[in-house]
Structures are given as C-alpha cells and as structure tokens.
Design an enzyme around this catalytic site. Sequence first.
Site, mmCIF file in Angstrom:
data_model
loop_
_atom_site.group_PDB
_atom_site.id
_atom_site.type_symbol
_atom_site.label_atom_id
_atom_site.label_comp_id
_atom_site.label_asym_id
_atom_site.label_seq_id
_atom_site.Cartn_x
_atom_site.Cartn_y
_atom_site.Cartn_z
ATOM 1 N N ASP A 57 0.860 -1.183 0.000
ATOM 2 C CA ASP A 57 0.000 0.000 0.000
ATOM 3 C C ASP A 57 0.893 1.229 0.000
ATOM 4 O OD1 ASP A 57 -1.737 2.140 0.669
ATOM 5 O OD2 ASP A 57 -3.126 0.740 1.630
ATOM 6 N N GLY A 101 9.185 11.546 -1.838
ATOM 7 C CA GLY A 101 10.246 11.360 -0.861
ATOM 8 C C GLY A 101 11.243 10.300 -1.297
ATOM 9 N N TYR A 144 -11.511 12.863 -5.047
ATOM 10 C CA TYR A 144 -10.610 12.506 -6.147
ATOM 11 C C TYR A 144 -10.024 13.754 -6.792
ATOM 12 C CZ TYR A 144 -9.015 10.261 -10.486
ATOM 13 O OH TYR A 144 -8.260 9.807 -11.542
#
Length: 271
Positions: A57, A101, A144
């Site tokens: 995930d 990141g 969304y």
Amino acid sequence: MGMKILITGGAGFIASHLCDALLARGHEVIAVDNLLTGNLDNLAGLRYRDFEFIRHDITIPLWLEVDEVYNLACPAAPGHYQYNPIKTTKTSVMGAINCLGLAKRVKARVFQASTSEVYGDPEIHPQREDYWGHVNPIGIRGVYDEAKRFSEAMVMAYHRTHGLETRIVRIFNTYGNRMRLDDGRVLPNFMGQALRGEPLTVYGTGDQTRSFCHVSDLVEGIVRLMESDSPEPVNLGNPEEVTILQFAKEILELSGSGSPIVFKPLPQDDP
C-alpha cells in the site's frame, strides 16, 4: 542501458500497459499495488526476468533503489473512488508524498499521473493546461479531484524546492483491453449494457462531451513526456470530442444491440 523503474498501481489498467511498454524497452520494472482495484491478471502475461511484483500500500513509505518512479496508484473510476472516499484521498495524497520522498532520496525522476478531473466541471472547452478549473471541493467527486490537484501541487513544490526531475500528465478518458466492466466509466458501462441487452443509461441530456484515447497512445505519450525536459502539466487524450448520446448510438450500431437508451438525472458535479 536499461533503468530500474518503479510503477505504483502497477496492476491497474493503464499502469499494466506501462509495465509492458517499459519492459519492451529493456528496463527493469518493479510494480507495486495493494490490489484494492488492481488485478494480477493484468500482469499475467509478463514473463520477463526483469519484472518484479510487490504487494504494498503506497500510503506506507517504500524504500527502493530506482532510477525512475511512475506514480499511478489511485482508484480512478467514480464507482471505485466514491466507494471508499477516504482511502482514495489517502492514496493520492500520501502516495504522492511517499513517491516524491523516495525519488528525492535516490535522485530519481518521478512521474505523477493526474487527471482531467482537476478541471472539475469546466467552464471552457477544450481545457488548456493553463486553465485552473472549476471544482466543487466538498462534492462527492472532491475526494478525487482535490486529491489530484494537491498531488500536482506537491510535485511542483518538490521540483522547485529540491530540484527534483518531475513530470505530470493529466489523463483524459482512456480505453482498451484490461478495463474493468464494473468500474462505472461510460465505455465499459455502455458496452456491458449493450452486450447484455440492457438499456444504455445516459445521465442528463447526453449533450455533455467526452474524448476517448486508446491506452497504447496514452502510454506512448507518457513515456515520451518522461524523456522530455518539461516539468509543467501536460494534457494527454484525444482532441476529438463526442457527445455521450452520440457515443451511445455508436455503441449500439457497432454491437448490433437492440437495447434502448434511457435517460437518468445527472449525478452531482458530473462534468
């Protein structure tokens, strides 16, 4: 020389075709997906030695050494992203932050899949990239639309602040094999209804327009943009628009179906 490439949402409709294309170019591909809406069957044909699948995930940080990151992780069909709206927002927002990141740590170029939905219910047609949109932030589609707008903002922030090599594509309606018939989008809806002999459901008057781009053309555009020098968002789709009503009639003609067309109220904020 081939690169090592991470594709998030890799078991999805578009991302699985991207896996195919990048592997065919001689790259090593790592596909990541939590299989919430992705399907491993989309990757079943990949028998390359340079392919790896990781069930993960993307809202949870991931540590990998890669040269490029393609972030396509997010439910994209209204039926899917409205089913679990909070998860949708988390996937877009936290997923983008985690991908950026990772890219910053390893100095990788990063691609962000955005959407034509960042324009909301647009007041101009067609939409140019310099149009800021007309979005209802608290509507049912806001989870969304606004999450994708935020993702774009974060991508540009990393580009400006850290000098990260970034690319953004605003994807318009895309079709092709591996689409899910139950995803709620107009093409699989109409095709499924026509083949089952059910009425084709048109929302509103049917005068609203869509443009449809084949997934192979979209993937080629994505790869070309990734190889370019432009960090600014780019629309990718078909410049030819068709009304929903006209599209329904074409589906009936092509399928030979005798299904009728029925009209229902337009959903909230449907462009």
